[in-house]
Design a protein around this motif. Structure first.
Motif, mmCIF file in Angstrom:
data_model
loop_
_atom_site.group_PDB
_atom_site.id
_atom_site.type_symbol
_atom_site.label_atom_id
_atom_site.label_comp_id
_atom_site.label_asym_id
_atom_site.label_seq_id
_atom_site.Cartn_x
_atom_site.Cartn_y
_atom_site.Cartn_z
ATOM 1 N N LEU A 31 20.877 54.667 58.097
ATOM 2 C CA LEU A 31 20.969 56.086 57.737
ATOM 3 C C LEU A 31 20.258 56.349 56.410
ATOM 4 O O LEU A 31 19.617 57.395 56.238
ATOM 5 C CB LEU A 31 22.438 56.503 57.635
ATOM 6 C CG LEU A 31 23.245 56.439 58.934
ATOM 7 C CD1 LEU A 31 24.703 56.800 58.685
ATOM 8 C CD2 LEU A 31 22.644 57.356 59.995
ATOM 9 N N LEU A 49 19.415 64.136 66.617
ATOM 10 C CA LEU A 49 19.570 62.697 66.400
ATOM 11 C C LEU A 49 19.976 62.395 64.960
ATOM 12 O O LEU A 49 20.837 61.547 64.713
ATOM 13 C CB LEU A 49 18.263 61.984 66.739
ATOM 14 C CG LEU A 49 18.273 60.451 66.649
ATOM 15 C CD1 LEU A 49 19.346 59.863 67.547
ATOM 16 C CD2 LEU A 49 16.903 59.892 67.015
ATOM 17 N N ILE A 54 21.531 49.756 64.793
ATOM 18 C CA ILE A 54 22.654 49.543 65.707
ATOM 19 C C ILE A 54 22.529 48.197 66.420
ATOM 20 O O ILE A 54 23.500 47.432 66.521
ATOM 21 C CB ILE A 54 22.736 50.693 66.730
ATOM 22 C CG1 ILE A 54 23.141 51.999 66.031
ATOM 23 C CG2 ILE A 54 23.744 50.366 67.839
ATOM 24 C CD1 ILE A 54 23.139 53.205 66.930
ATOM 25 N N LYS A 64 23.648 63.553 64.559
ATOM 26 C CA LYS A 64 24.561 62.687 65.311
ATOM 27 C C LYS A 64 24.713 61.347 64.602
ATOM 28 O O LYS A 64 25.822 60.790 64.537
ATOM 29 C CB LYS A 64 24.015 62.472 66.730
ATOM 30 C CG LYS A 64 25.056 62.045 67.744
ATOM 31 C CD LYS A 64 26.005 63.184 68.061
ATOM 32 C CE LYS A 64 26.919 62.866 69.226
ATOM 33 N NZ LYS A 64 27.896 63.951 69.469
ATOM 34 N N SER A 65 23.626 60.828 64.076
ATOM 35 C CA SER A 65 23.670 59.538 63.392
ATOM 36 C C SER A 65 24.476 59.623 62.106
ATOM 37 O O SER A 65 25.314 58.762 61.814
ATOM 38 C CB SER A 65 22.250 59.062 63.094
ATOM 39 O OG SER A 65 21.491 58.968 64.276
ATOM 40 N N ILE A 82 17.361 54.152 63.732
ATOM 41 C CA ILE A 82 18.761 54.155 64.155
ATOM 42 C C ILE A 82 19.015 53.082 65.202
ATOM 43 O O ILE A 82 20.009 52.328 65.126
ATOM 44 C CB ILE A 82 19.159 55.542 64.703
ATOM 45 C CG1 ILE A 82 19.065 56.590 63.595
ATOM 46 C CG2 ILE A 82 20.562 55.508 65.282
ATOM 47 C CD1 ILE A 82 19.940 56.320 62.408
ATOM 48 N N VAL A 130 28.232 59.619 62.516
ATOM 49 C CA VAL A 130 28.924 58.342 62.721
ATOM 50 C C VAL A 130 29.507 57.849 61.399
ATOM 51 O O VAL A 130 30.631 57.351 61.345
ATOM 52 C CB VAL A 130 27.972 57.293 63.318
ATOM 53 C CG1 VAL A 130 28.663 55.942 63.423
ATOM 54 C CG2 VAL A 130 27.482 57.741 64.693
ATOM 55 N N LEU A 149 24.475 50.063 59.928
ATOM 56 C CA LEU A 149 24.222 51.466 60.232
ATOM 57 C C LEU A 149 23.994 52.288 58.963
ATOM 58 O O LEU A 149 23.089 53.129 58.914
ATOM 59 C CB LEU A 149 25.378 52.058 61.033
ATOM 60 C CG LEU A 149 25.216 53.527 61.421
ATOM 61 C CD1 LEU A 149 23.982 53.718 62.290
ATOM 62 C CD2 LEU A 149 26.450 54.046 62.142
#
Length: 353
Positions: free
Chosen positions: A257, A72, A293, A75-76, A289, A79, A253
């Protein structure tokens, strides 16, 4: 977790097979549609989540939770990397049908470099346990810096990497299909596609400097660190084509992060005081996260897709048919370039370097 050699070989072999399948599926340059990107994204996410489920059932809940927390986080953070790629592609006016080739090679390089970083990190942690506190301090600083610069964007024109590339590598301003290098009048010159690939690789290395310490904050198992990174990175190409036109909608976002990095840094700082359970870490990361979003999408409700625009970018262009015909390949015999169309009306607006 002591992953046996056969498991390492099986995972690496599976990754190579998936890359080969992806390469064959996109062997011809074409524009990746949102529908196609969504389908591939679903495939890569399913593979990543499915591998975590296998780890959970085989090695227990703790290992499974460590993998999902790492996956996770990676992947975050990926972005944010996707958004930087969008700015690079916009600056160089990369035709959409050529973007997948750059991203494929970029992801391949990312897997290699991250593998090296993970191995180096594992050795450092094994030899010097105090290095975790250095990682923690770095994550806290990086999170703070991200909060302060959350409204700033990557400046391609003033990038030291691009300036160095232009200084030492002669480059044409025209794209010659999927070629990175061409021979013109006996001289080897780079196409803009090579400069784009170099920037993509360097920016991923920079992002890896943040993400690798972050994932070591939730697990010290090299196998989990590598697989979480690998499965998160494999879906980056599809994620780019899915999200590149939606950068403007993820307004919070980067802030989310930053808080994730700060949270992991705090967790690492408390290692000798209180070991925060992996399940708690996973839940906190997921909440941060998800909240960033949701708030982003609510704040930008009703906004449509639109491509990133970079003002003041040099007018890179497609090569004319005459230029394509006269360009010689760097290796092998000359062959006609047919993988990208070139409108006869294309004009040169700056001299070659």
């Amino acid at each position: 977790m002591d992953a046996p050699l056969w498991l390492w070989l099986a995972v690496i072999g599976g990754i190579l097979v998936m890359l080969a399948i992806d390469l064959v599926a996109h062997r011809k340059a074409h524009v990746i549609s949102v529908k196609e990107a969504a389908a591939w994204s679903a495939v890569w996410v399913a593979l990543g989540v499915g591998f975590g489920a296998w780890l959970w059932s085989t090695y227990g809940a703790e290992i499974g939770q460590q993998y999902y927390a790492g996956y996770l986080i990676e992947k975050s953070l990926a972005v944010d990397n996707v958004f930087v790629w969008a700015i690079i592609f916009s600056f160089f006016a990369v035709p959409r049908e050529l973007q997948h080739r750059v991203l494929f090679l970029g992801v391949l390089g990312a897997l290699v470099f991250r593998g090296i970083f993970i191995a180096a990190g594992a050795v450092l942690i094994d030899q010097f346990s105090w290095i975790l506190y250095v990682f923690a301090a770095f994550l806290l600083y990086t999170g703070y810096r991200m909060i302060r610069t959350r409204d700033e964007h990557f400046d391609v024109e003033n990038s030291k990497v691009l300036k160095t590339f232009r200084r030492f590598v002669p480059m044409t301003d025209a794209y010659h299909g999927q070629r990175f290098l061409i021979r013109r009048a006996g001289v080897i010159v780079a196409t803009p596609l090579l400069a784009v690939l170099v920037l993509v690789e360097i920016t991923d290395i920079i992002f890896a400097v943040d993400s690798i310490p972050a994932i070591f904050g939730v697990t010290s198992e090299p196998f989990i660190v590598f697989t979480a990174n690998a499965f998160a990175i494999l879906g980056l190409r599809a994620m780019y084509f899915l999200l590149a036109d939606l950068i403007h909608r993820f307004t919070y976002l980067k802030l989310g992060l930053a808080f994730v990095l700060i949270w992991v840094g705090i967790k690492m700082m408390l290692l000798d005081v209180y070991k925060i359970p992996t399940s708690v870490s996973l839940a906190v990361v997921a909440v941060i996260i998800a909240t960033s979003i949701i708030l982003s999408l609510r704040a930008t409700r009703g906004q449509e897709r639109y491509a990133v625009e970079v003002t003041g970018a040099p007018p890179f262009r497609l090569a004319t048919e005459d230029e394509l015909a006269s360009a010689e390949p760097v290796w092998g015999r000359r062959r006609p370039v047919t993988d990208a169309a070139a409108p006869p009306s294309a004009s040169v607006s700056r001299e070659d370097d």
